[in-house]
Design a protein around this motif. Sequence first.
Motif, mmCIF file in Angstrom:
data_model
loop_
_atom_site.group_PDB
_atom_site.id
_atom_site.type_symbol
_atom_site.label_atom_id
_atom_site.label_comp_id
_atom_site.label_asym_id
_atom_site.label_seq_id
_atom_site.Cartn_x
_atom_site.Cartn_y
_atom_site.Cartn_z
ATOM 1 N N LEU A 37 24.985 -41.426 -0.633
ATOM 2 C CA LEU A 37 24.197 -40.425 0.086
ATOM 3 C C LEU A 37 23.739 -40.979 1.429
ATOM 4 C CD1 LEU A 37 21.685 -39.377 -2.729
ATOM 5 C CD2 LEU A 37 23.462 -37.906 -1.750
ATOM 6 N N PRO A 38 23.732 -40.154 2.470
ATOM 7 C CA PRO A 38 23.096 -40.577 3.715
ATOM 8 C C PRO A 38 21.588 -40.720 3.476
ATOM 9 C CG PRO A 38 24.400 -38.579 4.054
ATOM 10 C CD PRO A 38 24.318 -38.820 2.585
ATOM 11 N N VAL A 39 20.986 -41.705 4.125
ATOM 12 C CA VAL A 39 19.542 -41.923 4.028
ATOM 13 C C VAL A 39 18.943 -41.663 5.403
ATOM 14 C CG1 VAL A 39 17.697 -43.572 3.503
ATOM 15 C CG2 VAL A 39 19.886 -43.695 2.263
ATOM 16 N N ILE A 40 17.884 -40.842 5.415
ATOM 17 C CA ILE A 40 17.175 -40.587 6.669
ATOM 18 C C ILE A 40 15.715 -40.989 6.495
ATOM 19 C CG2 ILE A 40 18.754 -38.738 7.350
ATOM 20 C CD1 ILE A 40 16.572 -36.732 6.554
ATOM 21 N N GLY A 44 13.633 -37.910 10.277
ATOM 22 C CA GLY A 44 14.948 -37.292 10.304
ATOM 23 C C GLY A 44 16.037 -38.136 10.928
ATOM 24 N N LYS A 45 15.757 -39.409 11.187
ATOM 25 C CA LYS A 45 16.740 -40.313 11.792
ATOM 26 C C LYS A 45 17.603 -40.948 10.700
ATOM 27 C CE LYS A 45 14.327 -40.578 15.872
ATOM 28 N NZ LYS A 45 14.466 -39.365 16.593
ATOM 29 N N TYR A 46 18.885 -41.094 10.994
ATOM 30 C CA TYR A 46 19.795 -41.750 10.060
ATOM 31 C C TYR A 46 19.484 -43.240 10.013
ATOM 32 C CZ TYR A 46 24.076 -43.719 8.127
ATOM 33 O OH TYR A 46 24.972 -44.416 7.360
ATOM 34 N N VAL A 47 19.307 -43.776 8.784
ATOM 35 C CA VAL A 47 19.013 -45.205 8.636
ATOM 36 C C VAL A 47 20.033 -45.951 7.796
ATOM 37 C CG1 VAL A 47 16.529 -44.974 9.060
ATOM 38 C CG2 VAL A 47 17.401 -44.783 6.720
ATOM 39 N N GLY A 48 20.957 -45.237 7.169
ATOM 40 C CA GLY A 48 21.976 -45.903 6.379
ATOM 41 C C GLY A 48 22.521 -44.989 5.294
ATOM 42 N N THR A 49 23.352 -45.575 4.451
ATOM 43 C CA THR A 49 23.942 -44.850 3.334
ATOM 44 C C THR A 49 23.673 -45.636 2.064
ATOM 45 O OG1 THR A 49 25.652 -43.859 4.726
ATOM 46 C CG2 THR A 49 26.107 -43.978 2.374
ATOM 47 N N LEU A 50 23.189 -44.949 1.054
ATOM 48 C CA LEU A 50 22.878 -45.563 -0.230
ATOM 49 C C LEU A 50 24.000 -45.251 -1.209
ATOM 50 C CD1 LEU A 50 20.658 -47.051 -1.895
ATOM 51 C CD2 LEU A 50 19.893 -44.772 -2.594
ATOM 52 N N SER A 51 24.543 -46.293 -1.828
ATOM 53 C CA SER A 51 25.645 -46.100 -2.772
ATOM 54 C C SER A 51 25.196 -46.391 -4.202
ATOM 55 C CB SER A 51 26.820 -47.015 -2.413
ATOM 56 O OG SER A 51 26.505 -48.355 -2.730
ATOM 57 N N GLU A 52 26.023 -45.945 -5.140
ATOM 58 C CA GLU A 52 25.779 -46.274 -6.551
ATOM 59 C C GLU A 52 25.704 -47.782 -6.734
ATOM 60 O OE1 GLU A 52 29.282 -44.444 -8.181
ATOM 61 O OE2 GLU A 52 28.116 -42.787 -9.017
ATOM 62 N N GLY A 53 26.616 -48.478 -6.083
ATOM 63 C CA GLY A 53 26.649 -49.939 -6.195
ATOM 64 C C GLY A 53 25.369 -50.590 -5.713
ATOM 65 N N ARG A 81 24.493 -52.793 0.655
ATOM 66 C CA ARG A 81 25.561 -53.793 0.689
ATOM 67 C C ARG A 81 26.406 -53.641 1.942
ATOM 68 N NH1 ARG A 81 30.359 -53.650 -1.957
ATOM 69 N NH2 ARG A 81 29.846 -51.551 -2.584
ATOM 70 N N ILE A 82 26.635 -52.412 2.344
ATOM 71 C CA ILE A 82 27.466 -52.121 3.513
ATOM 72 C C ILE A 82 26.719 -51.131 4.392
ATOM 73 C CG2 ILE A 82 29.625 -51.056 4.301
ATOM 74 C CD1 ILE A 82 30.840 -51.894 1.586
ATOM 75 N N TYR A 83 26.737 -51.363 5.698
ATOM 76 C CA TYR A 83 26.137 -50.391 6.608
ATOM 77 C C TYR A 83 27.229 -49.436 7.060
ATOM 78 C CZ TYR A 83 23.777 -48.099 10.405
ATOM 79 O OH TYR A 83 23.235 -47.145 11.218
#
Length: 134
Positions: A37-40, A44-53, A81-83
Amino acid sequence: MEISFFLLPKDEVAFIVSSASMQEAIEQLEFHHYTALPVIDNEGKYVGTLSEGDMLWKLKNTSGLSFDNLQQVPVHEIKKRIYNECVSINAQMEDMLALAADQNFVPVVDDDRTFLGIIRRKDIIEYYTKNITD
């Protein structure tokens, strides 16, 4: 071609706010059948993506953390883990190719990094496939 043509807007995208809990993030992933999921942030600013891993590693590496107390862990405390890179709404499709190779979706932001939505890898592949075969 401009990427705005392929934009899946924020109001049609599942995302999570960085102050939400790990429990909420898991529920979002499960409900939408996504792996990330994208994380804001609250602005409302994009700060990263959160994965299951990312969440699995947090669960594994945090003493005392279990499925019973996930609501106590805010998303912003989970190490990514990954940006996943984002792109500007003013980018061209060519700018998307390298990112799409490594990411299921590419977050799109405005000049202030406000999250506008995503472009799915599937849509990029379909675009290029159609243009190669035509």
